[in-house]
Design a protein around this motif. Sequence first.
Motif, short mmCIF file in Angstrom:
data_model
loop_
_atom_site.label_atom_id
_atom_site.label_comp_id
_atom_site.label_asym_id
_atom_site.label_seq_id
_atom_site.Cartn_x
_atom_site.Cartn_y
_atom_site.Cartn_z
N TYR A 221 0.76 -1.01 0.07
CA TYR A 221 -0.12 -0.24 -0.02
C TYR A 221 0.80 1.47 0.31
CZ TYR A 221 -3.03 3.64 2.45
OH TYR A 221 -3.19 4.71 2.70
N ILE A 222 1.80 1.54 0.90
CA ILE A 222 2.77 2.77 1.35
C ILE A 222 3.58 2.51 0.24
CG2 ILE A 222 4.86 3.20 2.11
CD1 ILE A 222 2.34 3.94 4.03
N MET A 223 3.96 1.74 -1.23
CA MET A 223 4.90 2.08 -2.22
C MET A 223 3.85 2.24 -3.71
SD MET A 223 7.70 1.76 -1.02
CE MET A 223 8.62 1.47 -2.69
N SER A 224 2.63 1.91 -3.49
CA SER A 224 1.50 2.01 -4.77
C SER A 224 1.27 3.71 -3.87
CB SER A 224 0.15 1.65 -4.40
OG SER A 224 0.57 -0.05 -4.75
N ARG A 225 1.20 4.36 -2.92
CA ARG A 225 1.13 6.07 -2.79
C ARG A 225 1.47 6.39 -3.71
NH1 ARG A 225 2.30 9.98 0.23
NH2 ARG A 225 0.36 10.87 1.02
N TYR A 226 3.06 5.99 -3.06
CA TYR A 226 4.54 6.50 -3.52
C TYR A 226 4.76 6.55 -4.74
CZ TYR A 226 9.23 7.78 -4.18
OH TYR A 226 10.80 8.51 -4.92
N GLN A 227 4.42 5.40 -5.71
CA GLN A 227 4.50 5.45 -7.21
C GLN A 227 2.95 6.18 -7.74
OE1 GLN A 227 6.50 4.76 -9.02
NE2 GLN A 227 7.99 3.24 -7.90
N MET A 228 1.68 6.25 -7.00
CA MET A 228 0.57 6.89 -8.01
C MET A 228 0.71 9.14 -7.98
SD MET A 228 -1.78 5.42 -8.95
CE MET A 228 -3.39 6.54 -9.04
N TYR A 229 1.82 9.13 -6.65
CA TYR A 229 2.10 10.34 -6.94
C TYR A 229 2.66 11.02 -7.54
CZ TYR A 229 -0.58 11.89 -2.69
OH TYR A 229 -2.04 11.95 -1.92
N TRP A 230 3.51 9.84 -7.62
CA TRP A 230 4.96 10.78 -9.02
C TRP A 230 4.73 10.52 -10.42
CZ3 TRP A 230 7.63 14.76 -6.98
CH2 TRP A 230 8.32 14.89 -6.72
N GLN A 231 3.89 9.29 -10.47
CA GLN A 231 3.54 8.60 -11.63
C GLN A 231 2.17 9.62 -12.45
OE1 GLN A 231 5.48 6.95 -14.05
NE2 GLN A 231 7.01 7.02 -12.46
N VAL A 232 1.26 9.84 -11.23
CA VAL A 232 -0.01 10.06 -11.70
C VAL A 232 -0.02 12.07 -11.34
CG1 VAL A 232 -2.57 10.23 -12.03
CG2 VAL A 232 -1.30 7.62 -12.04
N TYR A 233 -0.18 11.67 -10.19
CA TYR A 233 -0.53 13.09 -9.37
C TYR A 233 0.41 13.87 -9.77
CZ TYR A 233 -3.77 9.61 -6.62
OH TYR A 233 -4.66 8.46 -6.40
N PHE A 234 1.15 13.69 -9.74
CA PHE A 234 2.72 14.66 -10.36
C PHE A 234 2.90 15.10 -11.50
CE2 PHE A 234 3.72 14.61 -5.40
CZ PHE A 234 2.44 15.68 -4.90
N HIS A 235 1.94 14.36 -12.33
CA HIS A 235 2.33 13.95 -13.99
C HIS A 235 2.54 15.67 -14.49
CE1 HIS A 235 2.95 13.14 -17.79
NE2 HIS A 235 2.56 11.98 -17.73
N PRO A 236 3.78 15.91 -15.19
CA PRO A 236 4.32 16.76 -15.91
C PRO A 236 2.71 17.87 -16.58
CG PRO A 236 5.22 15.73 -16.63
CD PRO A 236 4.81 14.55 -15.48
N VAL A 237 2.74 16.83 -18.06
CA VAL A 237 1.51 17.81 -18.46
C VAL A 237 0.10 17.81 -17.47
CG1 VAL A 237 -0.21 16.68 -20.49
CG2 VAL A 237 1.90 15.58 -20.12
N THR A 238 -0.53 17.10 -16.55
CA THR A 238 -1.17 17.47 -15.51
C THR A 238 -1.75 18.66 -15.26
OG1 THR A 238 -1.73 15.08 -15.35
CG2 THR A 238 -2.69 16.58 -13.51
N ARG A 239 0.15 18.80 -14.75
CA ARG A 239 0.35 20.32 -14.03
C ARG A 239 0.36 21.17 -14.60
NH1 ARG A 239 0.40 19.64 -8.42
NH2 ARG A 239 1.82 21.32 -8.64
N SER A 240 0.43 20.86 -16.20
CA SER A 240 0.83 21.74 -17.12
C SER A 240 -0.39 22.51 -17.37
CB SER A 240 1.19 21.62 -18.59
OG SER A 240 1.42 22.14 -20.00
N ALA A 241 -1.82 21.53 -17.41
CA ALA A 241 -3.11 21.75 -17.80
C ALA A 241 -3.86 22.73 -16.49
CB ALA A 241 -3.58 20.61 -17.42
#
Length: 436
Positions: A221-241
Amino acid sequence: MTNRPDGKLSEEKVFKDPVHRYIHIRDELIWTLISTKEFQRLRRIRQLGTTYLTFHGAEHTRFNHSLGVYEIMRRMIGTLEEKVKWDADERLVALSAALLHDVGHGPFSHSFESVFAMDHEEWTRRILLEDTEINAVLRRMGDDFPEKVAQVIAKEYDNQLLVSLISSQIDADRMDYLLRDAFYTGVSYGHFDMERLLRVIRTDSDQAVFKLSGMHAVEDYIMSRYQMYWQVYFHPVTRSAEVILTKILHRARDLMEQGYAFKLDPVHFRTMFEGDATLSDYIKLDESVVMFYFQQWEDEEDAVLRDLCRRFMHRRLLKYVECTPEKLKEQRPKLEASFRALGVDPEWYLVHDSSSDLPYDFYKPGSEPQSERVPIYLLMPDGSKRELSRESDIVLAISGKKRTDHKFYYPGDILDEQGADNKDVIRIRKILGSLY
């Protein structure tokens, strides 16, 4: 359908759900809350804001997520009922809080909050306690029932065990959004064994703990959370939008303050911009309303607002480079001067954005309010408990380590249009290459 004197529906209701398979509802209170207009509004607010512009499947809503958190809470209580005596009222407080925890979110939640300096948790509290359909339903359980639910969501309730189930470092809220967001974005790294976590959850005074035999599920669970933040929630294209979305709202607010004559008066935004929005004003705002105005503003006379809206609506986003704050601060005056020479206003098109996450931490007395940093404890075979990172080398490796990324966003399409031989373009590209 006739309901029973004990507050149960005469027949169980189910929602078919792609993440949990079925969401089960037996309590009349929960069924009635779902039917309120304030809860139904969540169908018109995406769970992941602008992420749909990066992961095209991310069209799920706060409505989906809220039902999912309720279902996990229902199952948690079912597991813990063998160990903890829940009275009927306390159980319904927990289920109501799980269902309603996000009811105060606005359109494009976090970007919206940053522009208008508002807090969705405060709006949630107002929806629960003021003149709303949700408040009327909750008050059927007693005049103090809405306040109890609000206290759980605000992490102020006397029963801290109940609070920890919905708001801690491993809770029903996080479990659902990780699984749900992974499912709808199509990524593989947000998955973890929730069934196992629910089987090994136990209680210790005022907190949920997990059996040592389930440690690997907690690690997952902890590692899933870590990966999701950097691969999805903080994705640079999403941040651009998000950068463009934020700039649109700032531009519209500035124009309104200047007395600019919009072709279509943004009546839905006026009280938000002026800082005196009523609860009724806020509830009327959803993403369909916001997108309508953005579409209308594509034809505005103001060139900046018009261009920003076209960029957002048609996914013509800003490009980015990795940067360090120190180098950007040193080079920014030169960058701004060169972009101005190309007709670009730095205030609206050049943005330094940073993303930070702390995947797991344990509370250090005296450092700051405990909030949601209560450590995750493992229940040992002898009945004692140990903090997770003392048993898990994997979790220890990332405990207390805050990661921050910095990016500089700019209108790359304008550089392309000017041509590679343009002296200002050459200067800009050279500086951009030196920022990291």
